[in-house]
Write an enzyme that holds these catalytic residues in place. Structure first.
Site, PDB file in Angstrom:
ATOM      1  N   SER A   1      -9.617   1.146   3.176  1.00 43.12           N
ATOM      2  CA  SER A   1      -8.807   1.976   2.315  1.00 43.12           C
ATOM      3  C   SER A   1      -7.739   1.208   1.538  1.00 43.12           C
ATOM      4  O   SER A   1      -7.185   1.737   0.578  1.00 43.12           O
ATOM      5  CB  SER A   1      -8.118   3.073   3.144  1.00 43.12           C
ATOM      6  OG  SER A   1      -7.233   2.483   4.091  1.00 43.12           O
TER       7      SER A   1
ATOM      8  N   SER B   1      -9.555  -1.286   7.335  1.00 44.22           N
ATOM      9  CA  SER B   1      -9.060  -1.104   5.970  1.00 44.22           C
ATOM     10  C   SER B   1      -8.324  -2.277   5.347  1.00 44.22           C
ATOM     11  O   SER B   1      -8.019  -2.232   4.162  1.00 44.22           O
ATOM     12  CB  SER B   1      -8.155   0.126   5.901  1.00 44.22           C
ATOM     13  OG  SER B   1      -8.950   1.272   5.800  1.00 44.22           O
TER      14      SER B   1
ATOM     15  N   LYS C   1       0.869  -1.183   0.000  1.00 37.73           N
ATOM     16  CA  LYS C   1       0.000   0.000   0.000  1.00 37.73           C
ATOM     17  C   LYS C   1       0.905   1.232   0.000  1.00 37.73           C
ATOM     18  O   LYS C   1       1.960   1.223   0.644  1.00 37.73           O
ATOM     19  CB  LYS C   1      -0.865  -0.067   1.268  1.00 37.73           C
ATOM     20  CG  LYS C   1      -1.981   0.942   1.393  1.00 37.73           C
ATOM     21  CD  LYS C   1      -2.796   0.623   2.659  1.00 37.73           C
ATOM     22  CE  LYS C   1      -3.914   1.610   2.920  1.00 37.73           C
ATOM     23  NZ  LYS C   1      -4.721   1.254   4.108  1.00 37.73           N
TER      24      LYS C   1
END
Ligand code: GLN
Length: 476
Positions: free
Chosen positions: A152, A176, A77
């Site tokens: 997310s 997330s 990420k």
């Protein structure tokens, strides 16, 4: 069928010289390229990844040790500090920022021979549940391009299901990792708070942020966790991992001796009837396989979302204060003096959601409202911790859906933050309490994956992974 076999198998073949790390990296980069239209990846790390792969292959030829994850490509990420690309957290304010050091998790993976090939898209600063809050682009769900991948860590989840790499790293502050795993049909593991170092990861809410893997199987998640879980001098909140580590082993498979509590509140409040039926079907299969399953109630759970959306923005407002145009990434070129630079840089650099959270956080922390909001929320948090502790005196694990719905249409909640926040209703409590949890695929509804969530007491990550691997097999 995935083009990648189990992570442990890939590494073993690289160690034996049967697979070349260089080819694995090329394969990952090609799959990323072929699937660009899903917008899962912000940047690739080609040069560094290729160099590292060649180095690993050379070491194999020289019979040198190459590590437990030798040659295994992965995607991080873009809120993990990495060499070889910018680290933006999908925010304009960090554009151009090149990390001076790598996050501990990335370093630990590299030390075992894993190779970071790309940075995944996310909601900017990890604020969100759909990746629509990314300042750059919206990732699309691998099963239906008109739907969100969840957030997310939406880019991380989508990249794994699009087969770009055997695993991806995500962060989970309020869900997330688990939510996008559920929406995309991946396994998402949220460790006990403190089990994985947060050093070198862009901070969101420091008291709930955790780092974990997104994979296709529980076994792979366990292998990755085993490498990244460690006490770290650079993060004072890290804890000592369990002595036996986290890789799965046969003694963890006594399902019939474990008691699982189905969370009543998660099976009633606003849950889509089809999701509920799907979770109930999974429960029936578990019962048939010999699991002891009871219903449990945690009466304060309905307060968790409100509590989270006070504590989280409070910490966000503090953590985002460092982006002032002087130290990281973007600095407004037209600023005439320092105040001007702060104002212009932050006004232009932050997106709507970051600004919303800075304002809410500053408000709940202000002297006039601290007692009414922030302090109350901390009291609710303590109550939730008490309820979880009490419940874990009667059951070994908790079970429920990961989300009340399957992936929704892109744009559906984009202009309604409250609706968006409701997506997290079944994930945030786990973060407030600091316990470990996992989302595993539990079939599909109208071609969209459903996530089943399992939760364990703090420091029981090893047991949780053992349980999850059996549940994965039983409900498959
Ligand atoms: N969706 C939640 C939020 O917006 C959780 C985000 C996260 O876990 N990073 O705060």
């Amino acid at each position: 069928m995935s083009q990648w076999s189990a992570i442990a198998d890939i590494a073993e073949k690289v160690q034996k010289g049967e697979l070349k790390a260089e080819n694995l990296v090329a394969q990952a980069l090609k799959t990323i390229e072929d699937n660009q239209d899903f917008s899962a990846v912000i940047a690739t790390i080609e040069d560094r990844a290729k160099e590292r792969a060649i180095e690993i292959d050379n070491r194999v030829e020289r019979n040198e040790a190459v590590g437990r994850l030798a040659g295994v490509p992965f995607i991080a990420k873009d809120n993990f500090l990495t060499f070889g690309s910018e680290t933006t957290a999908a925010s304009n304010i960090l554009k151009g920022f090149e990390a001076p050091y790598q996050s501990t998790a990335i370093q630990r993976l590299e030390a075992e021979g894993a190779i970071c090939v790309a940075k995944a898209n996310l909601d900017a600063f990890a604020h969100g549940s759909s990746t629509e809050n990314s300042d750059f682009m919206t990732t699309k769900n691998p099963h239906d391009k008109t739907k969100v991948p969840g957030g997310s860590s939406g880019g991380s989840a989508a990249s794994v299901i699009l087969d770009m790499a055997p695993f991806a790293l995500g962060t989970d502050t309020g869900g997330s990792i688990r939510l996008p795993a559920a929406f995309c049909g991946a396994v998402g593991y949220k460790p006990t708070y403190g089990l994985v170092s947060r050093s070198g990861v862009v901070a969101m809410a420091s008291s709930t942020d955790v780092i974990g893997p997104l994979t296709r199987t529980v076994e792979d998640a366990a292998v990755v966790l085993d490498v990244i879980a460690a006490k770290d001098a650079l993060d004072g909140t890290t804890i000592e991992p369990e002595g036996d580590g986290y890789a799965l082993s046969p003694e963890l498979s006594a399902l019939s001796s474990k008691k699982i509590g189905v969370i009543k509140e998660y099976m009633s409040d606003g849950i889509d009837v089809k999701v509920k039926a799907q979770i109930e079907a999974a429960i029936t299969k578990l019962k048939d396989a010999g699991a002891e399953i009871v219903e449990v109630s945690l009466p304060s759970l309905p307060l968790a979302l409100a509590c989270y959306y006070i504590i989280c923005p409070a910490e966000v407002s503090s953590n985002l204060s460092r982006y002032d145009g002087q130290r990281y990434g973007f600095s407004h070129p037209e600023a005439k003096n320092l105040d001007d630079s702060y104002n212009l840089t932050r006004s232009e650099g932050f997106g709507t959601e970051a600004k919303r959270r800075i304002m809410i956080g500053t408000y709940v922390l202000s002297s006039g409202y601290y007692d009414a909001y922030y302090k109350k929320a901390q009291q609710v948090r303590t109550k939730l911790i008490d309820e979880f502790n009490k419940t874990f005196e009667t059951v070994d694990f908790l079970l429920g859906p990961t989300a009340p719905m399957t992936a929704f249409e892109i744009g559906k909640h984009a202009n309604d933050p409250l609706e968006m926040y409701l997506t997290d209703i079944m994930t945030v409590a786990v973060n407030l309490v600091g316990v470990p949890a996992i989302s595993i695929p539990a079939g599909k509804i109208d071609n969209m994956p459903v996530g089943l969530q399992l939760i364990a007491p703090q420091h029981k990550d090893r047991d949780l992974l053992g349980l999850a691997s059996q549940v994965e097999r039983i409900i498959a």
